[in-house]
Design a protein around this motif. Structure first.
Motif, PDB file in Angstrom:
ATOM      1  N   ARG A  31       0.847  -1.191   0.000  1.00 53.79           N
ATOM      2  CA  ARG A  31       0.000   0.000   0.000  1.00 53.79           C
ATOM      3  C   ARG A  31       0.882   1.240   0.000  1.00 53.79           C
ATOM      4  NH1 ARG A  31      -4.904   0.072   4.190  1.00 53.79           N
ATOM      5  NH2 ARG A  31      -3.581   1.393   5.489  1.00 53.79           N
ATOM      6  N   ASP A  36      -2.236   5.225   2.545  1.00 53.47           N
ATOM      7  CA  ASP A  36      -2.243   5.266   4.011  1.00 53.47           C
ATOM      8  C   ASP A  36      -2.815   6.581   4.520  1.00 53.47           C
ATOM      9  OD1 ASP A  36      -1.157   2.749   4.305  1.00 53.47           O
ATOM     10  OD2 ASP A  36       0.914   3.471   4.417  1.00 53.47           O
ATOM     11  N   TRP A  39      -6.724   6.667   4.043  1.00 49.38           N
ATOM     12  CA  TRP A  39      -7.495   5.877   5.005  1.00 49.38           C
ATOM     13  C   TRP A  39      -7.432   6.492   6.398  1.00 49.38           C
ATOM     14  CZ3 TRP A  39     -10.821   3.397   2.552  1.00 49.38           C
ATOM     15  CH2 TRP A  39     -10.536   2.690   1.388  1.00 49.38           C
ATOM     16  N   GLU A  45     -10.708   1.491   7.163  1.00 48.26           N
ATOM     17  CA  GLU A  45      -9.661   0.598   6.671  1.00 48.26           C
ATOM     18  C   GLU A  45     -10.249  -0.489   5.776  1.00 48.26           C
ATOM     19  OE1 GLU A  45      -6.391   0.341   6.748  1.00 48.26           O
ATOM     20  OE2 GLU A  45      -6.002   2.115   7.980  1.00 48.26           O
ATOM     21  N   LEU A  59     -14.987  -2.808   3.816  1.00 46.99           N
ATOM     22  CA  LEU A  59     -14.440  -1.684   4.563  1.00 46.99           C
ATOM     23  C   LEU A  59     -14.983  -1.717   5.982  1.00 46.99           C
ATOM     24  CD1 LEU A  59     -14.879   1.219   1.951  1.00 46.99           C
ATOM     25  CD2 LEU A  59     -12.842  -0.181   2.349  1.00 46.99           C
ATOM     26  N   LEU A 178     -14.917   9.790   1.696  1.00 47.70           N
ATOM     27  CA  LEU A 178     -14.522   8.458   1.252  1.00 47.70           C
ATOM     28  C   LEU A 178     -15.008   8.202  -0.175  1.00 47.70           C
ATOM     29  CD1 LEU A 178     -14.663   5.247   3.406  1.00 47.70           C
ATOM     30  CD2 LEU A 178     -15.316   5.178   1.012  1.00 47.70           C
ATOM     31  N   ILE A 182     -11.920   7.676  -2.893  1.00 43.88           N
ATOM     32  CA  ILE A 182     -11.480   6.282  -2.951  1.00 43.88           C
ATOM     33  C   ILE A 182     -11.025   5.893  -4.357  1.00 43.88           C
ATOM     34  CG2 ILE A 182     -13.783   5.345  -3.426  1.00 43.88           C
ATOM     35  CD1 ILE A 182     -13.022   2.976  -1.607  1.00 43.88           C
ATOM     36  N   TYR A 186      -5.993   2.063  -3.747  1.00 42.83           N
ATOM     37  CA  TYR A 186      -5.979   2.319  -2.304  1.00 42.83           C
ATOM     38  C   TYR A 186      -6.500   1.112  -1.514  1.00 42.83           C
ATOM     39  CZ  TYR A 186      -5.397   7.388  -3.204  1.00 42.83           C
ATOM     40  OH  TYR A 186      -4.937   8.617  -3.593  1.00 42.83           O
TER      41      TYR A 186
END
Length: 296
Positions: A31, A36, A39, A45, A59, A178, A182, A186
């Motif tokens: 990742r 990082d 998130w 996560e 998620l 989000l 996203i 990711y």
């Protein structure tokens, strides 16, 4: 996706160390620092869960219970009942029923009834105020209508999130951020967020000497979270505080931590019945597997 396949016997592996490193790098995508940061910003996560039917992504977030909004989900329309067939002309006529005269209300009795109802309502309100639970940290997943969608690829998960479905996770504070930010690259679960529920029962049946403490402890962690989020009482009760599996979980945590306490924990773990524990865990895995909605 992340790590999953565990060799039953390391001595039987014929691949070289170089080959093994190559396979690990292919199976466990790294990742990026940008992922990082994303998130961490949204407080969510990616989670990878392996079950007997397959491996999927979802998620998960942790929030205080009073900070998660209830998401309204439209119920699926029920089929309209078929109209009853009409009777023919020769059908019997319905008997006319004369309305019975209602007795005059006794005002005093009505006043007493209303007074009693008011008192009961006040008592109920007081009781509700007294029994209101304190806010606590709870797990929230992409659960929808009592099901857990699990996605085979990051692309499928991102497409689902971008469609802005009324999942339980859409009730968190950072949901809009989000959805907006996203990306498929990711969606990589860290080792701590990778759970192999499909291996637990087999590992337990192998005997005390083969029990993998980290495997079983992490499985219990996600099982409790899913039991709460998906409202599965049997899973919660089987893993509840003070239950045999909870005692085993505590012992295995001590074993994983090492040190002097690990010796006593190993003795305690050996007293746990192998078959009974495996059967209890099999029930947990089956219950969770039954509420998964597999998506490609």
């Amino acid at each position: 996706m992340g790590r999953h396949t565990k060799p039953e016997d390391a001595d039987d592996m014929s691949t070289s160390d170089a080959d093994t490193d190559s396979l690990d790098s292919e199976e466990s995508p790294q990742r990026s620092a940008k992922a990082d940061a994303f998130w961490e910003k949204v407080g969510v996560e990616p989670v990878e869960i392996a079950l007997p039917k397959g491996v999927g992504l979802t998620l998960r977030a942790y929030r205080m219970s009073d900070a998660v909004e209830t998401v309204e989900v439209e119920e699926e329309p029920e089929p309209e009942p078929e109209p009853e067939p009409k009777k023919g002309k020769k059908g019997k006529k319905a008997k006319k029923v004369e309305p019975e005269p209602e007795p005059e209300d006794d005002e005093d009795e009505l006043d007493d009834v209303d007074l009693d109802a008011d008192i009961e309502a006040e008592l109920d309100e007081d009781e509700e105020e007294d029994t209101e639970p304190e806010p606590e940290e709870i797990p929230v997943f992409l659960t929808l209508r009592g099901k857990l969608p699990l996605f085979e690829t990051p692309e499928a998960l991102v497409k689902f999130v971008k469609s802005n479905p009324p999942t339980d996770l859409s009730g968190i504070d950072k949901w809009d951020d989000l959805v907006k930010g996203i990306k498929a690259d990711y969606v990589v679960a860290t080792e701590d967020d990778t759970y192999e529920l499909d291996l637990v029962v087999r590992n337990l049946r192998g005997g005390h000497d083969t029990w993998d403490a980290e495997l079983i402890v992490s499985a219990a962690e996600v099982a409790r979270d899913l039991g709460y989020a998906l409202r599965i009482p049997s899973v919660l009760s089987t893993l509840s505080q003070g239950s045999p599996l909870d005692d085993l979980d505590n012992a295995l945590r001590s074993i994983a931590d090492g040190g002097i306490r690990a010796m006593f924990a190993k003795r305690k773990a050996r007293k746990v019945g192998e078959e009974q524990t495996a059967l209890a865990w099999r029930g947990i895995v089956v219950k969770i597997n039954d509420v998964v909605d597999w998506r490609k």
